[in-house]
Design an enzyme around this catalytic site. Structure first.
Site, PDB file in Angstrom:
ATOM      1  N   CYS A  80      -6.940  -3.174  -9.155  1.00 27.74           N
ATOM      2  CA  CYS A  80      -5.807  -3.147  -8.219  1.00 27.74           C
ATOM      3  C   CYS A  80      -5.455  -4.531  -7.671  1.00 27.74           C
ATOM      4  O   CYS A  80      -6.325  -5.260  -7.187  1.00 27.74           O
ATOM      5  CB  CYS A  80      -6.142  -2.209  -7.062  1.00 27.74           C
ATOM      6  N   CYS A  82     -10.844  -2.086  -5.457  1.00 22.55           N
ATOM      7  CA  CYS A  82     -10.968  -1.389  -6.743  1.00 22.55           C
ATOM      8  C   CYS A  82     -10.670  -2.422  -7.838  1.00 22.55           C
ATOM      9  O   CYS A  82      -9.743  -3.229  -7.698  1.00 22.55           O
ATOM     10  CB  CYS A  82      -9.968  -0.240  -6.804  1.00 22.55           C
ATOM     11  N   CYS A  87       7.731   4.303  -1.434  1.00 25.89           N
ATOM     12  CA  CYS A  87       6.285   4.056  -1.384  1.00 25.89           C
ATOM     13  C   CYS A  87       6.032   2.941  -0.375  1.00 25.89           C
ATOM     14  O   CYS A  87       6.577   1.845  -0.522  1.00 25.89           O
ATOM     15  CB  CYS A  87       5.820   3.655  -2.787  1.00 25.89           C
ATOM     16  N   CYS A 129       1.138  -1.455  -7.088  1.00 25.75           N
ATOM     17  CA  CYS A 129       0.924  -1.841  -5.701  1.00 25.75           C
ATOM     18  C   CYS A 129       0.314  -3.237  -5.583  1.00 25.75           C
ATOM     19  O   CYS A 129      -0.566  -3.608  -6.314  1.00 25.75           O
ATOM     20  CB  CYS A 129       0.129  -0.759  -4.971  1.00 25.75           C
ATOM     21  N   CYS A 147      -6.212  -5.385   0.861  1.00 20.65           N
ATOM     22  CA  CYS A 147      -7.023  -4.175   1.008  1.00 20.65           C
ATOM     23  C   CYS A 147      -8.494  -4.567   0.892  1.00 20.65           C
ATOM     24  O   CYS A 147      -8.858  -5.358   0.022  1.00 20.65           O
ATOM     25  CB  CYS A 147      -6.667  -3.173  -0.089  1.00 20.65           C
ATOM     26  N   GLU A 157       5.041  -4.989   0.972  1.00 11.81           N
ATOM     27  CA  GLU A 157       6.051  -4.464   0.070  1.00 11.81           C
ATOM     28  C   GLU A 157       6.216  -2.956   0.156  1.00 11.81           C
ATOM     29  O   GLU A 157       5.304  -2.227   0.541  1.00 11.81           O
ATOM     30  CB  GLU A 157       5.710  -4.880  -1.354  1.00 11.81           C
TER      31      GLU A 157
END
Ligand code: SAH
Ligand code: SF4
Length: 371
Positions: free
Chosen positions: A145, A142, A131, A361, A138, A118
């Site tokens: 997230c 974290c 962005c 995100c 990922c 995205e």
């Protein structure tokens, strides 16, 4: 419901988790938009055409919004056909584009292997900021997230990063261009270093998209060996360092897989980057109720970063379904901001945008995966 992946033992700063896929830059770039000028020239010359054709093709793709070979109207049809047989112009397609009421637009791009990535377009006054993502998922995880929930799926290839910019520009009126780029979407850019550098080379080049390095900000959770290396790159940009905590106890709770990197190391890396490049350096700080946004956290943060000349960007946490954390109240956010300002720390606060399209995100992709 998705739950955060279990946290493994802390690992070294440069490699918080072993990537599941080989680095994208080790594979050939699959779309022409991910090729350097010399590579396009080599292809054109190999097809018996003059070198200047490469410049024409690149101008069409990066400046004139051609999205298919048919669109390259001043090129010989034979050359277009032969190039099309060798390499697609673009490797990605727009799978979904959603508008939030506030003008924010979110693009979901279909990748050649069927996954999705995205990008978010944020128009503000005279700025049009995009962005972009650098990984599918990922590996850092974290705890707040959405991108880290399922771990790393794979690194993006350079063309897949550049094409987020190209598709977003196609959404703008013909006379408008993107003014700013932030590498703050899905993924940790410095864990996909080679592809990031190549994408920046194409995005910044005068034969490419032509975005100035001062208009670009790369955000990292703190992959410090790469921060140091990036400072020496000709394409070095502004830098955002995701700090999120005023001390190591809080940071380790929020970034359990990144426990080996201390706040002191991140701050030293920020100061070093600023000195060596002269670029803007910002600390990102996601505000989470009950975790890191009490007045004493603000005071401690000011003790640590005051006087460095770096800005702090506060981001009230955007809720993510499946993650049991809380957004702070507006009052808590204002109080935190006021303490930093009183202490002379330049502070901005990113009020939430695009909430109704899950602009934080990683969230739009998750929503599509959940279907
Ligand atoms: N991996 C890099 C860049 C992508 S994340 C990094 O961590 O810096 C970009 C920024 O978005 C980071 O500062 C991150 O902390 C923030 N972010 C991630 N999820 C968020 C959420 N749900 N709400 C608000 N900010 C979020
Ligand atoms: Fe990865 Fe950045 Fe999300 Fe952390 S905040 S999981 S590093 S994308």
């Amino acid at each position: 419901m998705r739950t955060p992946a279990p946290a493994p033992a802390p690992s070294p700063a440069a490699a918080p988790a072993a990537p599941a896929a080989p680095p994208a830059a080790d594979r050939p770039a699959r779309g022409l938009a991910g090729l350097h000028r010399d590579e396009v020239e080599a292809r054109v010359v190999a097809l018996g055409q003059p070198r200047y054709r490469a410049q024409q093709i690149l101008a069409w793709v990066h400046r004139r919004r051609a999205r298919t070979y048919e669109g390259l109207s001043d090129l010989p049809a034979g050359l277009r056909r032969r190039l099309a047989a060798e390499v697609p112009l673009l490797a990605t397609t727009v799978k979904a584009a959603q508008d939030a009421g506030d003008g924010t637009r979110k693009l979901l791009l279909a990748l050649p292997d069927g996954d999705a990535v995205e990008a978010v377009l944020i128009p503000e006054a005279d700025r049009r900021t995009l962005c972009v993502s650098t990984q599918v998922g990922c590996p850092v995880g974290c705890i707040f997230c959405a991108s880290g929930l399922g771990g790393l799926v794979r690194n993006l290839a350079p063309d897949e990063i550049v094409e987020q910019v190209l598709h977003a520009e196609s959404l703008l009126p013909p006379a408008e261009k993107l003014t700013n780029l932030v590498v703050m979407g899905m993924g940790e850019p410095f864990l996909n270093y080679a592809a990031l550098i190549r994408a920046l080379e194409i995005l910044e080049a005068d034969w490419g998209v032509g975005l100035g390095s001062n208009r670009i900000t790369v955000s990292t959770v703190g992959v410090l060996d790469k921060v140091a290396r990036f400072a020496a790159e000709p394409v070095a940009t502004n830098l955002a360092l995701s700090l999120h905590a005023p001390n190591d106890v809080v940071r380790r709770r929020l970034l359990p897989r990144f426990a080996a990197v201390t706040i002191a190391q991140v701050i030293a890396a920020a100061a070093d980057y600023r000195t060596r490049t002269g670029k803007d350096v910002t600390f990102e700080y996601v505000l989470l109720a009950g975790e890191n946004c009490a007045p004493e956290h603000a005071e401690e943060l000011a003790d640590r970063v005051g006087g460095l000349g770096c800005k702090v960007n506060l981001i009230p946490w955007n809720g993510v379904s499946g993650i049991d954390l809380k957004t702070p109240t507006e009052r808590d956010v204002r109080r935190f901001e006021e303490i930093l300002e009183r202490r002379g720390v330049p502070t901005t606060c990113r009020r939430r945008r695009g909430d109704d399209i899950a602009a934080a995100c990683g969230q739009l992709r998750l929503r599509h995966l959940d279907r």
